[in-house]
Design a protein around this motif. Structure first.
Motif, mmCIF file in Angstrom:
data_model
loop_
_atom_site.group_PDB
_atom_site.id
_atom_site.type_symbol
_atom_site.label_atom_id
_atom_site.label_comp_id
_atom_site.label_asym_id
_atom_site.label_seq_id
_atom_site.Cartn_x
_atom_site.Cartn_y
_atom_site.Cartn_z
ATOM 1 N N HIS A 270 -7.374 -16.114 8.579
ATOM 2 C CA HIS A 270 -7.931 -15.686 7.541
ATOM 3 C C HIS A 270 -7.164 -15.906 6.395
ATOM 4 N N GLY B 202 -5.915 -18.848 4.938
ATOM 5 C CA GLY B 202 -6.867 -19.730 4.217
ATOM 6 C C GLY B 202 -7.742 -20.641 5.139
ATOM 7 N N ILE B 203 -7.751 -20.092 6.563
ATOM 8 C CA ILE B 203 -8.568 -20.961 7.134
ATOM 9 C C ILE B 203 -10.034 -20.179 7.187
ATOM 10 N N PRO B 204 -10.918 -21.080 7.399
ATOM 11 C CA PRO B 204 -12.367 -20.187 7.307
ATOM 12 C C PRO B 204 -12.787 -19.805 8.755
ATOM 13 N N PRO C 224 -16.694 -13.955 9.238
ATOM 14 C CA PRO C 224 -16.262 -12.831 8.684
ATOM 15 C C PRO C 224 -16.043 -11.694 9.664
ATOM 16 N N GLN D 263 -21.163 -9.268 2.242
ATOM 17 C CA GLN D 263 -20.569 -10.652 1.880
ATOM 18 C C GLN D 263 -21.669 -11.679 1.619
ATOM 19 N N ARG E 151 -21.972 -15.097 2.391
ATOM 20 C CA ARG E 151 -22.494 -15.681 3.694
ATOM 21 C C ARG E 151 -23.288 -14.956 4.537
ATOM 22 N N VAL F 132 -11.861 -28.297 10.052
ATOM 23 C CA VAL F 132 -11.618 -26.892 10.080
ATOM 24 C C VAL F 132 -10.546 -27.014 11.317
ATOM 25 N N SER G 104 -22.583 -22.254 9.457
ATOM 26 C CA SER G 104 -23.069 -21.334 8.632
ATOM 27 C C SER G 104 -23.375 -21.896 7.396
ATOM 28 N N SER H 249 -22.167 -21.872 4.529
ATOM 29 C CA SER H 249 -21.071 -22.153 3.703
ATOM 30 C C SER H 249 -20.255 -23.053 4.593
ATOM 31 N N TRP I 297 -18.504 -24.866 8.663
ATOM 32 C CA TRP I 297 -18.157 -24.479 9.951
ATOM 33 C C TRP I 297 -17.153 -23.393 9.849
ATOM 34 N N LEU I 298 -17.074 -22.121 10.816
ATOM 35 C CA LEU I 298 -16.226 -21.235 10.736
ATOM 36 C C LEU I 298 -15.729 -21.079 12.010
#
Length: 361
Positions: free
Chosen positions: A103, A106-108, A111, A134, A136, A268, A294, A296, A298-299
């Motif tokens: 995180h 900067g990598i999604p 949470p 949050q 998301r 990602v 999600s 927003s 891919w996480l």
């Protein structure tokens, strides 16, 4: 000599390797490789022996003695064992706090909060509140906010549980888990019920294929229809049937090769792998990036490095490709001509070649 690390109670020899890895063992033997097993908890390991190619594929009991396992990995590196980047990367991901590092880079990621052993109920509720506000999660929420928690040191999906806000029994179960060790908490992303989870598998930095885990049986928990969460608790006077035997998620979830995979998911995964390469000072031989959908995008939910299940059962022909790629990590003195076959991911049948470079928007 190719060595597979095993737990100390492992029985059955190479013929007893789990179905997850048996296709690879068979492919290595077809290529003439000699595969042996090494009990990672053996106190009599000869660290001065000739370095070998070592894969920690079967060390699922590491969480019983994580410090000892970390020392084992360090001793392997010091002895000259390869692939070194895998051994370094495995040590890095032993505690799931590595997600916080992703995180910060900067990598999604999904949470995430990590609660330390012994955290109080107030700290638990503060963490849940921080996650629930949050953006998301607010977009994912329907009625009652739900979370997933699991041991920060764990394997094979053990200890993964759901928590519903306001449920005293769920909070009590979590605080009980915190008495045993650190715990990772994440929001439950409800799109998983519909879309499942993606696992982008890499070999020597090249994408082998992308696997979709069917949401049925998510987390090894009993479900009704596909992706349906367990129903609310019955009334106190209602008959409660005996719960079904718990199975590991890897055993209960059907998987399929996704062809072609979504470009956004692959992008990602590649960003996460680039961070791993920097962190391990080299590209791991085996890497898998697990992603959840999600609103927003891919996480990253987890990294599996060095010992990742590549889901070869979904594409058995891929085992031969993985075996040939492994020979690139043999020490120079034993990397003879018979092991220098040109590796070509396009040899995979059907549409597999598209998993290498093709994807969907």
């Amino acid at each position: 000599m190719i060595v597979l690390c095993t737990p100390n109670d492992y029985e059955g020899g190479c013929e007893g390797v789990p179905d997850t890895w048996q296709p690879l063992v068979d492919a290595l033997e077809v290529l003439g490789a000699r595969v042996s097993l090494l009990d990672w908890m053996d106190d009599q390991i000869d660290w001065d022996a000739q370095p070998r190619l070592v894969l920690p594929l079967l060390t699922w009991n590491y969480c019983e003695s994580v410090d000892r396992f970390a020392l084992f990995l360090q001793q392997l590196c010091a002895s000259g064992a390869t692939p070194r980047a895998d051994l370094v990367a495995v040590e890095w991901i032993l505690h799931k706090r590595y997600l916080l590092e992703l995180h910060e880079a900067g990598i999604p990621i999904v949470p995430t909060r990590v609660l330390s052993r012994g955290a109080t109920i107030r700290e638990v509720r503060d963490a849940l509140k921080a996650l629930s506000v949050q953006e998301r999660l607010e977009r994912e929420a329907e009625q009652q906010a739900m979370f997933v928690y699991k041991p920060s040191v764990g394997s094979r999906g053990d200890g993964v549980e759901l928590l519903r806000t306001g449920e005293a029994a769920d909070e009590a179960a979590l605080t009980s888990e915190l008495r045993a060790g650190d715990v990772l908490i994440q929001p439950f992303l409800r799109r998983v019920r519909r879309d499942g989870e993606l696992c982008v598998c890499f070999i020597n930095g090249r994408m082998l294929h992308t696997i979709r885990k069917n949401p049925d049986g998510w987390g090894g928990m009993p479900t009704g229809r596909a992706g349906e969460l367990p129903q609310d608790k019955p009334a106190a006077d209602a008959a409660v049937p005996a719960p079904p035997a718990r199975r590991h998620a890897c055993e209960s979830q059907p998987v399929e090769v996704l062809e072609p995979p979504p470009c956004a998911a692959v992008a990602v995964a590649q960003r996460a792998l680039e961070h791993v390469q920097r962190r391990a000072a080299g590209m791991p031989f085996i890497a898998r990036v697990d992603l959840l959908p999600s609103s927003s995008g891919w996480l990253v939910s987890e990294l599996e490095l060095g010992w990742a299940d590549l889901f070869l059962r979904a594409r058995p022909a891929a085992a031969a490709v993985v075996a040939r790629e492994l020979f690139h990590h043999l020490p120079a003195e034993v990397h003879d001509e018979e092991h220098e076959a040109e590796t070509n991911l396009d040899e995979l049948p059907g549409k597999a070649k598209r998993a290498r470079s093709g994807c969907t928007p």
